[in-house]
Design an enzyme around this catalytic site. Structure first.
Site, short mmCIF file in Angstrom:
data_model
loop_
_atom_site.label_atom_id
_atom_site.label_comp_id
_atom_site.label_asym_id
_atom_site.label_seq_id
_atom_site.Cartn_x
_atom_site.Cartn_y
_atom_site.Cartn_z
N ASP A 69 -7.37 -31.31 3.51
CA ASP A 69 -8.55 -31.40 4.37
C ASP A 69 -8.25 -30.51 5.56
O ASP A 69 -7.11 -30.37 6.00
CB ASP A 69 -8.84 -32.83 4.81
CG ASP A 69 -10.27 -32.98 5.34
OD1 ASP A 69 -11.18 -32.32 4.80
OD2 ASP A 69 -10.48 -33.73 6.31
N THR A 70 -9.30 -29.87 6.04
CA THR A 70 -9.16 -28.92 7.13
C THR A 70 -10.20 -29.22 8.19
O THR A 70 -11.33 -29.57 7.86
CB THR A 70 -9.34 -27.48 6.61
OG1 THR A 70 -8.28 -27.18 5.71
CG2 THR A 70 -9.32 -26.47 7.74
N PHE A 127 -14.59 -17.98 4.17
CA PHE A 127 -15.65 -18.98 4.06
C PHE A 127 -15.61 -19.89 5.27
O PHE A 127 -14.73 -19.77 6.12
CB PHE A 127 -15.50 -19.78 2.76
CG PHE A 127 -14.21 -20.53 2.64
CD1 PHE A 127 -14.13 -21.88 2.93
CD2 PHE A 127 -13.04 -19.88 2.25
CE1 PHE A 127 -12.93 -22.57 2.83
CE2 PHE A 127 -11.84 -20.56 2.14
CZ PHE A 127 -11.79 -21.91 2.44
N GLY A 128 -16.55 -20.80 5.34
CA GLY A 128 -16.57 -21.76 6.44
C GLY A 128 -16.73 -21.06 7.79
O GLY A 128 -17.61 -20.22 7.97
N ASP A 173 -14.71 -18.95 9.14
CA ASP A 173 -13.93 -17.72 9.21
C ASP A 173 -14.60 -16.59 10.00
O ASP A 173 -13.91 -15.86 10.72
CB ASP A 173 -13.56 -17.22 7.81
CG ASP A 173 -12.49 -18.08 7.15
OD1 ASP A 173 -11.96 -19.00 7.79
OD2 ASP A 173 -12.18 -17.82 5.96
N LYS A 201 -4.99 -13.29 5.81
CA LYS A 201 -5.35 -14.63 6.27
C LYS A 201 -4.29 -15.65 5.84
O LYS A 201 -3.87 -16.49 6.64
CB LYS A 201 -6.73 -15.03 5.74
CG LYS A 201 -7.16 -16.42 6.19
CD LYS A 201 -8.47 -16.83 5.58
CE LYS A 201 -8.75 -18.29 5.88
NZ LYS A 201 -9.89 -18.82 5.15
#
Length: 191
Positions: A68-69, A148-149, A151, A171
């Site tokens: 989870d981030t 994604f997200g 970024d 990354k």
């Protein structure tokens, strides 16, 4: 060794696969026939990672790991944090999430932030966690089309470009998920 990575996020799967040694066969949730939403109802990033790993082990019987981030922004008292994926609503739209964050930061001078990933490993009846943190700041505009997200709006400390302007290798070398997964891999190759 065979491990399930408990995610339906193809971008995360791609990132992690690039870091896992070839002798570890990585299975996705699709590979094991898991098509339901894995629960994420905890109040912490660690709690969600553990909950997902325990769910897959209990429901499907596979050794697995889950992550989870969260993105934590200093000027917003740690928002969006554990709610990063759903920050702008249940539709989980990355652009809506970024727009909401940029709007809330529009009057703030302090744009410091950090990305935190926790990986929970359920292996041979034991549970272990690995944490990766990447400190940086939130840019004023979206830039880049990789990743994604969040970024396109996150710049790691010491870098002039966003995660979305970096290659996957760049990354992974400095990012939160890459750090956590390298700790996981180090543990796996030493057991």
């Amino acid at each position: 060794m065979q491990l399930v990575f408990a995610t339906n996020n193809g971008n995360k799967l791609k990132e992690v696969q690039s870091l896992i040694p070839e002798h570890i066969q990585l299975l996705s949730l699709k590979d094991i026939g898991c098509f339901e939403d894995v629960p994420e109802t905890q109040l912490t990033i660690e709690g969600n990672a553990i909950q997902k790993a325990e769910y897959i082990k209990a429901q499907y019987g596979f050794d697995c790991f889950a992550d989870d981030t969260g993105l934590e922004v200093e000027a917003l008292d740690g928002e969006p944090g554990v709610y990063s994926a759903r920050y702008a609503g249940e539709q989980r739209d990355a652009h809506d999430n970024m727009d909401k964050l940029l709007n809330k930061l529009s009057t703030k001078e302090d744009r410091s932030a950090l990305f935190k990933t926790v990986v929970a490993l359920h292996l041979n009846g034991e549970l272990k966690t690995f944490t990766g943190i990447c400190r940086g700041s939130i840019s004023t505009t979206k830039s880049g089309d990789q990743g994604f997200g969040y970024d396109p709006i996150f710049k790691a400390m010491g870098y002039d470009k966003t995660f979305a302007e970096m290659s996957l290798d760049e990354k992974n070398a400095i990012g939160h998920r890459g750090k956590a997964v390298r700790l996981l891999v180090s543990f796996l190759i030493n057991i």
